[in-house]
Design a protein around this motif. Structure first.
Motif, PDB file in Angstrom:
ATOM      1  N   ASP A  25      10.291  38.592  38.304  1.00 25.77           N
ATOM      2  CA  ASP A  25      11.600  38.096  37.858  1.00 25.77           C
ATOM      3  C   ASP A  25      12.072  36.963  38.764  1.00 25.77           C
ATOM      4  N   ARG A  26      12.636  35.935  38.151  1.00 28.82           N
ATOM      5  CA  ARG A  26      13.187  34.779  38.870  1.00 28.82           C
ATOM      6  C   ARG A  26      14.675  35.013  39.054  1.00 28.82           C
ATOM      7  N   VAL A  27      15.176  34.863  40.291  1.00 30.86           N
ATOM      8  CA  VAL A  27      16.531  35.300  40.594  1.00 30.86           C
ATOM      9  C   VAL A  27      17.261  34.352  41.541  1.00 30.86           C
ATOM     10  N   VAL A  28      18.583  34.493  41.533  1.00 34.33           N
ATOM     11  CA  VAL A  28      19.457  33.926  42.561  1.00 34.33           C
ATOM     12  C   VAL A  28      20.389  35.039  43.027  1.00 34.33           C
ATOM     13  N   GLU A  29      20.892  34.886  44.235  1.00 37.30           N
ATOM     14  CA  GLU A  29      21.762  35.912  44.815  1.00 37.30           C
ATOM     15  C   GLU A  29      23.212  35.441  44.887  1.00 37.30           C
ATOM     16  N   GLU A  30      24.131  36.344  44.595  1.00 44.63           N
ATOM     17  CA  GLU A  30      25.532  36.150  44.972  1.00 44.63           C
ATOM     18  C   GLU A  30      25.637  36.494  46.449  1.00 44.63           C
ATOM     19  N   PRO A  31      25.818  35.510  47.320  1.00 42.85           N
ATOM     20  CA  PRO A  31      25.716  35.787  48.761  1.00 42.85           C
ATOM     21  C   PRO A  31      26.952  36.430  49.370  1.00 42.85           C
ATOM     22  N   ILE A  32      28.114  36.317  48.694  1.00 40.54           N
ATOM     23  CA  ILE A  32      29.316  36.978  49.200  1.00 40.54           C
ATOM     24  C   ILE A  32      29.366  38.368  48.577  1.00 40.54           C
ATOM     25  N   HIS A  33      29.066  39.366  49.372  1.00 47.16           N
ATOM     26  CA  HIS A  33      29.001  40.739  48.874  1.00 47.16           C
ATOM     27  C   HIS A  33      30.354  41.425  49.026  1.00 47.16           C
ATOM     28  N   HIS A  34      30.850  41.994  47.950  1.00 43.06           N
ATOM     29  CA  HIS A  34      32.128  42.686  47.979  1.00 43.06           C
ATOM     30  C   HIS A  34      31.908  44.172  48.207  1.00 43.06           C
ATOM     31  N   CYS A  35      32.954  44.847  48.662  1.00 42.78           N
ATOM     32  CA  CYS A  35      32.812  46.257  49.032  1.00 42.78           C
ATOM     33  C   CYS A  35      32.942  47.189  47.835  1.00 42.78           C
ATOM     34  N   GLY A  36      33.673  46.757  46.798  1.00 44.32           N
ATOM     35  CA  GLY A  36      33.865  47.581  45.614  1.00 44.32           C
ATOM     36  C   GLY A  36      34.928  48.650  45.750  1.00 44.32           C
ATOM     37  N   GLU A  37      35.573  48.742  46.912  1.00 50.05           N
ATOM     38  CA  GLU A  37      36.521  49.824  47.153  1.00 50.05           C
ATOM     39  C   GLU A  37      37.931  49.374  47.516  1.00 50.05           C
ATOM     40  N   CYS A  38      38.102  48.157  48.020  1.00 51.97           N
ATOM     41  CA  CYS A  38      39.432  47.700  48.438  1.00 51.97           C
ATOM     42  C   CYS A  38      40.303  47.405  47.208  1.00 51.97           C
ATOM     43  N   PHE A  39      41.580  47.130  47.433  1.00 51.59           N
ATOM     44  CA  PHE A  39      42.504  46.867  46.327  1.00 51.59           C
ATOM     45  C   PHE A  39      42.026  45.700  45.474  1.00 51.59           C
ATOM     46  N   GLN A  40      41.590  44.612  46.126  1.00 51.39           N
ATOM     47  CA  GLN A  40      41.175  43.426  45.372  1.00 51.39           C
ATOM     48  C   GLN A  40      39.975  43.734  44.482  1.00 51.39           C
ATOM     49  N   CYS A  41      39.013  44.447  45.009  1.00 51.49           N
ATOM     50  CA  CYS A  41      37.835  44.794  44.203  1.00 51.49           C
ATOM     51  C   CYS A  41      38.223  45.650  43.006  1.00 51.49           C
ATOM     52  N   ARG A  42      39.064  46.647  43.242  1.00 52.13           N
ATOM     53  CA  ARG A  42      39.476  47.523  42.153  1.00 52.13           C
ATOM     54  C   ARG A  42      40.367  46.786  41.153  1.00 52.13           C
ATOM     55  N   ASN A  43      40.946  45.670  41.589  1.00 53.34           N
ATOM     56  CA  ASN A  43      41.830  44.889  40.736  1.00 53.34           C
ATOM     57  C   ASN A  43      41.092  43.732  40.056  1.00 53.34           C
ATOM     58  N   GLY A  44      39.763  43.731  40.132  1.00 47.43           N
ATOM     59  CA  GLY A  44      38.983  42.681  39.490  1.00 47.43           C
ATOM     60  C   GLY A  44      38.982  41.364  40.232  1.00 47.43           C
ATOM     61  N   GLU A  45      39.228  41.390  41.531  1.00 42.54           N
ATOM     62  CA  GLU A  45      39.289  40.174  42.348  1.00 42.54           C
ATOM     63  C   GLU A  45      38.237  40.244  43.456  1.00 42.54           C
ATOM     64  N   GLU A  46      37.008  40.527  43.056  1.00 46.95           N
ATOM     65  CA  GLU A  46      35.936  40.730  44.030  1.00 46.95           C
ATOM     66  C   GLU A  46      35.707  39.520  44.922  1.00 46.95           C
ATOM     67  N   ASN A  47      36.001  38.320  44.416  1.00 49.86           N
ATOM     68  CA  ASN A  47      35.738  37.122  45.215  1.00 49.86           C
ATOM     69  C   ASN A  47      36.636  37.032  46.441  1.00 49.86           C
ATOM     70  N   ILE A  48      37.733  37.790  46.467  1.00 48.36           N
ATOM     71  CA  ILE A  48      38.611  37.801  47.648  1.00 48.36           C
ATOM     72  C   ILE A  48      38.685  39.209  48.231  1.00 48.36           C
ATOM     73  N   CYS A  49      37.560  39.904  48.183  1.00 49.84           N
ATOM     74  CA  CYS A  49      37.437  41.248  48.758  1.00 49.84           C
ATOM     75  C   CYS A  49      37.901  41.255  50.214  1.00 49.84           C
ATOM     76  N   GLN A  50      38.600  42.312  50.597  1.00 49.73           N
ATOM     77  CA  GLN A  50      39.089  42.435  51.971  1.00 49.73           C
ATOM     78  C   GLN A  50      37.958  42.663  52.966  1.00 49.73           C
ATOM     79  N   ASN A  51      36.848  43.221  52.491  1.00 51.12           N
ATOM     80  CA  ASN A  51      35.767  43.617  53.397  1.00 51.12           C
ATOM     81  C   ASN A  51      34.452  42.912  53.051  1.00 51.12           C
ATOM     82  N   PHE A  52      34.549  41.670  52.610  1.00 52.87           N
ATOM     83  CA  PHE A  52      33.360  40.942  52.182  1.00 52.87           C
ATOM     84  C   PHE A  52      32.408  40.672  53.360  1.00 52.87           C
ATOM     85  N   SER A  53      31.169  40.423  53.003  1.00 53.11           N
ATOM     86  CA  SER A  53      30.173  39.974  53.981  1.00 53.11           C
ATOM     87  C   SER A  53      29.327  38.897  53.329  1.00 53.11           C
TER      88      SER A  53
END
Length: 344
Positions: A81-109
């Motif tokens: 499979d040919r792929v690209v990565e989303e390099p900003i990884h969101h936590c999936g648990e903070c308020f922003q992630c649960r609110n559909g705002e993963e790009n501004i996750c509080q605990n991103f890496s």
């Protein structure tokens, strides 16, 4: 495996490292092409805001590659499979992630900063952050998906421009060029502004894409804007300059009722006079990073031929001399330097 490692401020070395192995829920990607962007250059210089990065660190976060091995629990991808990565990884648990705002996750890496990145022959990735590359998109082009996704977010998600709108993009760096290209694909009348330092390479590249440019070191932007828009002002200004005056100038040349979208991150505070903003009902909004949809939009724009990635990518730089690529980027001698780790 060959890897490009940052060992100190403005110091990168080519080293031999051990090929990583994927865990049960990970995949191993053979890196094809990896690009340099503004944040990589800031990290390279180790300037304020990036001096938290632990060294040594394998750099690189925007890349394309091929899956060569999958963990025992992985079902979403398979070798080949040919792929690209989303390099900003969101936590999936903070308020922003649960609110559909993963790009501004509080605990991103970020790949290449918080953890080793893609300036290497192989990288291990959590498959939830991978996107399949369409067959019609060469891997060398797909390496620009991440910066192009930032542009798709700025134009398609955060702005309200329409075909025929007069649009100014400040700054002909990678994000500025891609923002201009996405706006142009919508049928907007786009102008890209730059400085003397951009006149040799970056502004001519923009013009080769069929987009108008102006060197504001030689020509007054305000008078040009007045002539171009019949004294009305731009419908939208995208500030991709990364300079504190960008939003200030944007407010001056946008029309009443228009919008200024801030994409670049200034190193110094801006001094925006709010009186014309309020009296003109000018919307000043920001755009940061991208999400899953923006990545897919970027891939589709390349698949449909709306974005000429090949015209922007500069693969003349060698993995054996990474310093040359960083210095060329910092000196505005290239828009999108890339390292090629594997052939087609």
């Amino acid at each position: 495996m060959k890897q490009i490692v940052q060992t100190g401020p403005a110091s990168v070395e080519v080293q031999e490292g051990e090929q990583p192995s994927p865990g049960p829920e990970e995949v191993l990607v053979r890196v094809h092409t990896a690009g340099i962007c503004g944040s990589d250059a800031h990290a390279y210089e180790y300037e304020g805001g990036y001096d938290w990065i632990a060294m040594p660190r394998i750099m690189g976060h925007e890349y394309s590659g091929e899956v060569v091995e999958v963990g025992s629990e992985v079902r979403s991808f398979e070798p080949g499979d040919r792929v690209v990565e989303e390099p900003i990884h969101h936590c999936g648990e903070c308020f922003q992630c649960r609110n559909g705002e993963e790009n501004i996750c509080q605990n991103f890496s970020i790949t290449g900063m918080h953890r080793d990145g893609a300036y290497a022959e192989y990288a291990v990735v959590d498959p939830q952050f991978l996107h399949a590359v369409p067959d019609a998109v060469p891997l060398a082009d797909a390496a620009i998906t991440e910066p192009l996704s930032i542009a798709t977010r700025a134009v398609l998600t955060r702005s309200s421009i329409n075909p025929g709108d007069d649009v100014l993009v400040e700054g002909p760096g990678p994000i500025g060029v891609f923002t201009a290209a996405v706006a142009d694909s919508l049928g907007a009348n786009v102008l890209v502004s730059g400085l003397d330092q951009d006149a040799a390479t970056r502004l001519p590249l923009v013009e080769s894409l069929g987009i108008d440019t102006i060197n504001v070191s030689d020509e007054e932007l305000e008078s040009h804007a007045a002539a171009r828009t019949d004294d009305v002002g731009f419908d939208a200004v995208f500030d991709a300059s990364g300079h504190h005056t960008g939003v200030e100038i944007g407010v001056e040349v946008v029309r009443k009722g228009g919008e200024v979208v801030v994409v670049g991150i200034p190193r110094e505070p801006s001094q925006v006079l709010m009186t014309p903003v309020v009296r003109g009902e000018i919307d000043v909004v920001s755009s940061y990073g991208s999400d899953w949809t923006n990545f897919e939009q970027a891939l589709r724009l390349m698949e449909n031929g709306e974005i000429d990635a090949e015209a922007v990518v500069d693969d003349s730089f060698s993995t054996s001399d990474p310093t040359a690529a960083f210095e060329a980027f910092l000196n505005s001698e290239a828009v999108k330097p890339v390292f090629r780790f594997a052939g087609d």
